[in-house]
Design a protein around this motif. Structure first.
Motif, mmCIF file in Angstrom:
data_model
loop_
_atom_site.group_PDB
_atom_site.id
_atom_site.type_symbol
_atom_site.label_atom_id
_atom_site.label_comp_id
_atom_site.label_asym_id
_atom_site.label_seq_id
_atom_site.Cartn_x
_atom_site.Cartn_y
_atom_site.Cartn_z
ATOM 1 N N VAL A 252 0.833 -1.203 0.000
ATOM 2 C CA VAL A 252 0.000 0.000 0.000
ATOM 3 C C VAL A 252 0.871 1.258 0.000
ATOM 4 C CG1 VAL A 252 -1.729 1.313 1.292
ATOM 5 C CG2 VAL A 252 -1.917 -1.186 1.125
ATOM 6 N N PRO A 327 -6.288 -5.500 0.420
ATOM 7 C CA PRO A 327 -5.374 -4.405 0.069
ATOM 8 C C PRO A 327 -4.124 -4.883 -0.667
ATOM 9 C CG PRO A 327 -6.107 -4.203 2.347
ATOM 10 C CD PRO A 327 -6.519 -5.555 1.875
ATOM 11 N N PHE A 331 -3.892 -3.110 -4.343
ATOM 12 C CA PHE A 331 -2.833 -2.134 -4.605
ATOM 13 C C PHE A 331 -1.657 -2.764 -5.357
ATOM 14 C CE2 PHE A 331 -5.175 -0.091 -1.190
ATOM 15 C CZ PHE A 331 -5.237 1.217 -1.651
#
Length: 524
Positions: A252, A327, A331
């Motif tokens: 991230v 995530p 990402f």
């Protein structure tokens, strides 16, 4: 009273399956057989039967399997004290699920055909895994079982128990093979950072991938397979979970550190060309949520064995896994797009310190997790071998041969996974194999359990509910069989067609050639 466990004598064969501390349900956590003695109102002793040890016979205590016959009047497991709370059970099951599967989740988006469908597939798999966990909890309470294969024996007979043990061995074999591939990937990235890409791509013999995998694993992994007890590996899951959480944070952060100019150059797909390509992501994502085999021992040791408690554990487990996986996949795919690799760490520049720390953590967690996974597989294979051996040789003493058998099993397992790991091109192939076998624990056997329960309890359920239960069970069974065929087909197609992704040096050469063809020549 149930036999307490002080946590200081945990057998290696039960490390991954029995992760909870405290008292066990009449079976010592070291896997040894024990009986629960209570006193009846008239003063006579009532002996509560517990299953014989399912793991390898390594202790020197004699045990007569033929005379210890299961009684019909077994007290319900609800009457046995447990120590695990809903919160503790949630962390135990989620620790079993979170692992190196996160490395391939971003690549699963590419396999599914795009960003939107990849996110949808994660939520679909999370819902399906929740359903499977709920079924496992219900069957555990119904059968009073503390092992997945015990549930198969109680509901479907000894053939189902044997198939479940074989599936457990094969699934762990695929997982250990994937660990060797990951070790090879991480070693390459570490060598590239320490020596430089130019020297590494000059292809010196001592950087040969097959050689480095063999040397690293024979020194750091193989010795751990030979010991009887590995108390120092009680908590390897903490390293694995910590590495995956760090990986999520690093992915991230790396995305937001890149500027808009970098993001604009990334080629992204948002939806697949064909709707059925979405199923390509199923084996990888399902492997990331694999924790069904840990459900029975956790349920058996719960303080409150109720549907509400198990619902809390199921919901918490799926939530924690999704918070870590989503995530990382989202990402990671946004950062690299269609150029994402099966191992997300290989897609980043190895010179970046943020990613380099993650590479070290992942390799350390894999080296510590491999022995625990081996002991779980040995826990399923060893009693099958000794049972067959005693059929042909009644004088065979399993305990007298325990040390030699342990060394032989460890050596054969190591060599088999080493050979597979050296020739499988990437972790995506190994994960497809592992995920396709894991569907037996997700859908095939839970579906068969529901069908059996529907038929055997049709008078209690009523006609409408009975039909619904049987329909859901048959649907899960058929869906699991289809995923098993599809996952193996994808893996075999990649291996046979040599559709492996380019190595770091090959990709570097391709990028240089592409830069030459796109760079305009200076004018006169």
């Amino acid at each position: 009273m149930p036999i307490p466990d002080d946590g200081n004598n945990i057998e290696a064969d039960q490390l991954l399956v029995h992760r909870s501390n405290g008292k066990s349900n009449g079976v010592a956590s070291n896997g040894r057989h024990s009986n629960h003695i209570e006193t009846a109102p008239n003063g006579s002793a009532i002996e509560e039967y517990h299953q014989p040890p399912s793991g390898p016979i390594d202790n020197k205590e004699s045990y007569d399997y033929e005379s210890d016959i299961k009684k019909d009047n077994i007290p319900t497991r609800e009457g046995i004290d447990g120590t695990t709370t809903a919160l503790g059970g949630t962390f135990i099951v989620s620790n079993a699920a979170i692992g190196c599967g996160a490395l391939a989740f971003a690549h699963a988006f590419k396999e599914a055909g795009g960003l939107y469908v990849g996110v949808i597939m994660i939520f679909v798999c999370a819902c399906l895994c929740s359903l499977s966990l709920l079924i496992c909890g219900y069957v555990c309470g119904l059968c009073r079982s503390s092992e997945f294969h015990e549930m198969g024996r109680e509901l479907l007979g000894w053939v189902a128990e044997l198939l479940l043990q074989l599936c457990l061995v094969v699934a762990n074999l695929a997982a250990c093979t994937m660990y060797f591939v990951i070790i090879g990937d991480q070693l390459e990235l570490i060598f590239i950072r320490t020596t430089g890409p130019e020297y590494f791509c000059s292809d010196p013999w001592f950087f040969n991938r097959k050689l480095t995998i063999f040397l690293a694993t024979v020194i750091c992994v193989y010795p751990l397979l030979l010991v009887k007890k590995v108390d120092f590996l009680k908590y390897p899951s903490l390293i694995s979970v910590g590495s995956m959480i760090y990986l999520m944070i690093a992915v991230v952060i790396k995305y937001f550190l890149d500027g808009e100019e970098v993001h604009d150059k990334v080629e992204l797909n948002y939806q697949p060309d064909n709707w059925y390509s979405a199923f390509n992501a199923f084996p990888t994502i399902l492997f990331g949520y694999q924790c069904m085999t840990n459900a029975p021992p956790v349920y058996a040791n719960l303080k409150k064995k109720t549907s509400a408690t198990w619902l809390q554990i199921t919901s918490g487990t799926i939530l924690i896994c999704t918070v870590v996986y989503l995530p990382t996949a989202l990402f990671g795919y946004l950062t690299h797009g269609t150029r994402i690799t099966s191992n997300i760490l290989k897609a980043y520049n190895p010179d970046e310190t943020l990613i380099f720390i993650g590479q070290i953590g992942v390799m350390a967690s894999v080296m510590m997790t491999y022995p625990v996974v081996f002991y779980v597989a040995r826990n399923a294979f060893d009693p099958m071998y000794t049972g067959v051996r005693k059929l042909f040789d009644t004088s065979y003493d399993p305990m007298a041969w325990s040390t030699r058998r342990r060394i032989i099993e460890a050596t054969c397992w190591y060599l088999l996974t080493l050979v597979l790991g050296l020739f499988i091109p990437n972790i995506g192939v190994a994960m497809n194999f592992a995920g396709s076998v894991a569907v037996f624990f997700y859908f095939v056997f839970p579906g068969a359990f529901l069908v059996k329960i529907g038929y055997s309890r049709r008078e209690e359920l009523g006609d409408n509910l009975m039909r619904f239960v049987i329909f859901v069970g048959a649907l899960l069974f058929a869906f699991g069989c289809a995923l098993f065929i599809q996952g193996n087909y994808l893996a075999l197609e990649t291996v046979l067609s040599s559709k492996s992704e380019p190595s770091f040096c090959e990709q570097r050469k391709l990028d240089a050639e592409a830069a030459l063809t796109t760079t305009p020549f200076p004018g006169p």
